[in-house]
Design an enzyme around this catalytic site. Structure first.
Site, short mmCIF file in Angstrom:
data_model
loop_
_atom_site.label_atom_id
_atom_site.label_comp_id
_atom_site.label_asym_id
_atom_site.label_seq_id
_atom_site.Cartn_x
_atom_site.Cartn_y
_atom_site.Cartn_z
N GLY A 36 79.87 48.83 -52.47
CA GLY A 36 78.79 48.69 -53.46
C GLY A 36 78.17 50.05 -53.78
N HIS A 37 77.84 50.81 -52.72
CA HIS A 37 77.30 52.16 -52.93
C HIS A 37 78.30 53.04 -53.68
CE1 HIS A 37 75.21 51.01 -49.00
NE2 HIS A 37 74.18 51.29 -49.78
N LYS A 149 72.22 44.22 -57.10
CA LYS A 149 72.01 43.45 -55.87
C LYS A 149 70.54 43.45 -55.47
CE LYS A 149 72.79 42.82 -51.20
NZ LYS A 149 71.61 43.55 -50.76
P1 AMP Z 1 70.59 50.68 -49.76
O1 AMP Z 1 71.43 51.70 -49.06
O2 AMP Z 1 70.76 49.29 -49.23
O3 AMP Z 1 69.16 51.11 -49.91
O4 AMP Z 1 71.17 50.60 -51.24
C1 AMP Z 1 71.30 51.76 -52.01
C2 AMP Z 1 71.69 51.36 -53.42
O5 AMP Z 1 72.91 50.65 -53.40
C3 AMP Z 1 70.66 50.43 -54.09
O6 AMP Z 1 70.50 50.80 -55.44
C4 AMP Z 1 71.32 49.09 -53.97
O7 AMP Z 1 70.92 48.18 -54.98
C5 AMP Z 1 72.77 49.44 -54.12
N1 AMP Z 1 73.64 48.40 -53.57
C6 AMP Z 1 73.56 47.83 -52.34
N2 AMP Z 1 74.48 46.86 -52.20
C7 AMP Z 1 75.15 46.81 -53.38
C8 AMP Z 1 76.22 45.99 -53.88
N3 AMP Z 1 76.79 45.05 -53.14
N4 AMP Z 1 76.65 46.22 -55.14
C9 AMP Z 1 76.08 47.18 -55.90
N5 AMP Z 1 75.08 47.98 -55.50
C10 AMP Z 1 74.62 47.80 -54.25
#
Ligand code: AMP
Length: 280
Positions: A36-37, A149
């Site tokens: 996702g990232h 997400k």
């Molecule tokens: P985090 O590391 O959880 O703070 O997420 C960092 C970024 O990655 C944020 O903008 C989230 O929305 C995005 N993100 C997390 N999981 C996903 C996913 N499955 N698909 C797309 N973007 C994601």
């Protein structure tokens, strides 16, 4: 791959890039990177000349009893993944660098951040807006990419950018899912095989709601009842909320206006808190 830890170095590197007219794209993350990232990094690379990934487990967005201490951290692995996905630079400051002793300034959005996750995590979005505002000030990116997400986070950031006149384009990228539909999340690694199977009920509930809307059911109560019923059949899943909201304001709606609404779910799968949503 350049990894920068100090705010001063990050500011001067970004300044240098700007002086060379490089378009800067920022992807803010907390590390524990997954596909996702990486999709956000690839999208940023399509739209910007230089892609900076920030990796920072932001203490101010975790509540007192949440998983800050146990949040997965593996910087060398994350840096390697960033490089493979096409990032140019990683900004990975320490908590002391970002919040030195005596730190006392916060950014709060007071409308969109009050609903959904804002109810069960009352200080969460204050931490998010504060760290993102800081990253925008340090790096001054031309664009920043966030994931659908975390739809409420995206909406809160867009509002902050608009209200505080940040000169940055906010791009929201689609949710990347596992083959069976489970939204990718750094917290999925904390699920046992049984919990992983039960967690799938969240996506199935969202998918069911989408099917019903496509079949002409627009009443929010009916859609929510069906979704919660589906998750209720899983012993380990405890629903925190199932809501149908306007995509911009995150306020609950009674009827789905196709193209304007989304269903959002937060649930505990035993001790792992997961969120997901689907556009309706
Ligand atoms: P985090 O590391 O959880 O703070 O997420 C960092 C970024 O990655 C944020 O903008 C989230 O929305 C995005 N993100 C997390 N999981 C996903 C996913 N499955 N698909 C797309 N973007 C994601």
């Amino acid at each position: 791959m350049q990894v920068i830890a100090s705010i001063f170095d990050m500011q001067s590197t970004a300044e240098d890039l700007r002086s060379k007219d490089r378009l800067i794209g920022l992807v803010p993350t907390m590390g524990a990177l997954h596909e996702g990232h990486l999709s956000l990094i690839r999208l940023a690379k399509e739209r910007a000349d230089t892609v900076i990934v920030s990796i920072f487990v932001n203490p101010t967005q975790f509540g007192a009893n949440e998983d800050f201490a146990s949040y997965h951290r593996d910087l060398p692995r994350d840096v390697e993944l960033c490089e493979k996905a096409g990032a140019d630079l990683v900004f990975a400051p320490t908590a002391e660098e970002i919040y030195p002793k005596g730190y006392s300034t916060y950014v709060t959005e007071e409308s969109i951040s009050k609903t959904l996750c804002g109810i069960s995590r009352p200080s969460h979005f204050r931490g998010v807006t504060t760290i993102v505002a800081k990253l925008f000030n340090i790096i001054r990116p031309d664009l920043a990419v966030f994931g659908q997400k975390d739809a409420q986070q995206g909406a809160v950031i867009k509002k902050m950018v608009n209200d505080l006149h940040f000169c940055v384009d906010i791009v929201v990228a689609p949710t990347v899912r596992e083959p069976d539909g489970l939204a990718m999340s750094s917290r999925n690694r904390n699920l046992t095989a049984t919990q992983r199977t039960e967690a799938l009920a969240i996506f199935q509930a969202l998918h069911k709601a989408k099917e019903m809307v496509d079949g002409g059911v627009y009443n929010a109560d009916r859609l929510i009842a069906e979704a919660t019923h589906h998750m209720g059949e899983r012993r380990r899943v405890r629903v925190i909320y199932t809501s149908i909201v306007d995509r911009g304001t995150m306020e609950a709606v009674r009827e789905v206006l196709p193209g304007k609404a989304m269903m959002a779910i937060a649930a505990w799968v035993d001790e792992v808190r997961l969120i997901d949503n689907i556009l309706l």
